[in-house]
Design an enzyme around this catalytic site. Sequence first.
Site, PDB file in Angstrom:
ATOM      1  N   ASP A 187       0.942  -1.010  -0.034  1.00 45.89           N
ATOM      2  CA  ASP A 187      -0.068   0.113   0.099  1.00 45.89           C
ATOM      3  C   ASP A 187       0.938   1.073   0.092  1.00 45.89           C
ATOM      4  O   ASP A 187       0.362   2.319  -0.110  1.00 45.89           O
ATOM      5  CB  ASP A 187      -0.815   0.042   1.320  1.00 45.89           C
ATOM      6  CG  ASP A 187      -1.514  -1.409   1.568  1.00 45.89           C
ATOM      7  OD1 ASP A 187      -1.131  -1.807   2.691  1.00 45.89           O
ATOM      8  OD2 ASP A 187      -1.796  -2.057   0.526  1.00 45.89           O
ATOM      9  N   ASP A 237     -11.947  12.264   6.902  1.00 47.08           N
ATOM     10  CA  ASP A 237     -11.544  10.955   5.997  1.00 47.08           C
ATOM     11  C   ASP A 237     -12.370   9.829   6.295  1.00 47.08           C
ATOM     12  O   ASP A 237     -12.887   9.612   7.405  1.00 47.08           O
ATOM     13  CB  ASP A 237     -10.047  10.915   5.974  1.00 47.08           C
ATOM     14  CG  ASP A 237      -9.496  10.002   4.805  1.00 47.08           C
ATOM     15  OD1 ASP A 237      -8.943  10.319   3.958  1.00 47.08           O
ATOM     16  OD2 ASP A 237      -9.905   8.509   5.007  1.00 47.08           O
ATOM     17  N   GLY A 282      -0.812   3.058   4.867  1.00 50.81           N
ATOM     18  CA  GLY A 282      -1.591   3.465   4.027  1.00 50.81           C
ATOM     19  C   GLY A 282      -1.616   4.339   3.300  1.00 50.81           C
ATOM     20  O   GLY A 282      -2.238   5.526   2.936  1.00 50.81           O
ATOM     21  N   HIS A 322      -1.943   8.613   8.011  1.00 47.35           N
ATOM     22  CA  HIS A 322      -1.469   7.394   8.573  1.00 47.35           C
ATOM     23  C   HIS A 322       0.001   7.324   8.908  1.00 47.35           C
ATOM     24  O   HIS A 322       0.099   6.498   9.636  1.00 47.35           O
ATOM     25  CB  HIS A 322      -1.801   6.300   7.380  1.00 47.35           C
ATOM     26  CG  HIS A 322      -3.190   6.104   7.257  1.00 47.35           C
ATOM     27  ND1 HIS A 322      -4.204   6.143   8.056  1.00 47.35           N
ATOM     28  CD2 HIS A 322      -4.050   6.048   6.029  1.00 47.35           C
ATOM     29  CE1 HIS A 322      -5.548   5.955   7.513  1.00 47.35           C
ATOM     30  NE2 HIS A 322      -5.336   6.024   6.408  1.00 47.35           N
TER      31      HIS A 322
END
Length: 407
Positions: free
Chosen positions: A127, A204, A177, A169
Amino acid sequence: LGINKLGHSTQSKNSVDQNEKQRKEKHLDTVVQKNKSQKVVYIYSKELIQICDQMQKIPCRASMVHSLIEAYGLTRYMRVVEPREATEREVNAFHDLDYIEFLKKISNHDDSEKFEDEATHYGLSYDCPLQLGLHKYATMSSGATIVAAECLLQETCKVAINWCGGWHHAAKDHASGFCYINDIVLGILKLKEKYDRILYVDLDLHHGDGVEDAFSATSKVMTVSFHKYLTGFFPGTGSLEDIGIGKGQYYTVNVPLLDGIKDTEFTPLVCRILNKVKETFRPEVVVCQCGADGLAGDPMESFNLTHKGLGKCLYFLLQWNLPTLVLGGGGYNLSNTARCWAFLTALATGKQIPTEIPDHKYFIEYGPDYELEVYPGNRKNHNTAHYLRQVYGAVLNNISKICTEKC
Ligand SMILES: CC1(C)CN(C2CCCC2)C(=O)N1c1ccccc1/C=C/C(=O)NO
Ligand SMILES: [Zn+2]
């Protein structure tokens, strides 16, 4: 001295005119100065956009957002301020040196395979893909947030916007993330140079874990995150019971929500909770992360919000008339993200913008309607009234334990 027929000395007449002129100019100057100080600061440079465009998971999003804002003519109502790279010292105010050094090292190698193991150690995989120029991207997007915070410190503006920021993150010692450097934490640390009580609001879809963790033990920064909370959904933190530790107890607020929530439930919940936060915590400055991955039509396919729902939340905060730092974040339906952030930019500048998407480089991306509006889908809403009442009650109960009086 020339003497005109009325016997007034023309010099003094001229000097009267001259004074009048100077007085007018001075007045105009203060008005402009005042407007300047009241103008919204918009962090932008071609370089910043060009670097952010290269981010794999949101290709060209930065350009789409900026182009739409410019096509709506909003940049002329804002003071455009160029960003700079965050300095090593600024980045190290939060991040561990070894992590940042590694990020820098592998960012300029295209044979990064050989660093595979170390990369994984720093969260740099899956990610958070490695890509060339990653370090420059991370220091530019976080430098942009720092410059926005500096504009608020200098009181040259009330609102400062960085749509290339909001990477909530990133942890001090690893990427997470799709966030590499936590620009939000760096921006808050900059604001702490002047302000005593800072409120962080995270709209978010995902829990703002990186920012929460950075300030979970202090009562000077209150973090309030509204997010999807479901077993197995990233990052998996941010439950009702997650309320901060030590001196920071009750200064961490988490509002866990379920799939399908719409503006009609989200907005009142956010505003009522923020109202209670304002009363008890009495913030001096606000940082708002406006991640757009909770919008209807986002590939995250989770919440069912529209730009209007997020807009009402931001509008509620702006009514407090406190210095406010506005940041981006998630948002993977690129045209909807651009629609939303252009709408929020217009809202912050107090300008109305028409529904019709103006012609511009990415016009074709807004078909078939070519409208600004994001419309809610008809996905099932798992947030029952009972569930929302429970969450609201628990959150209000925790907030009421805060006191910023001399108690
Ligand atoms: C890699 C991306 C960021 C992209 N993506 C989707 C969107 C559409 C196609 C893939 C994800 O789910 N991601 C993630 C993967 C693992 C962990 C976190 C995220 C997103 C975090 C976030 O948005 N925080 O605010
Ligand atoms: Zn997100």
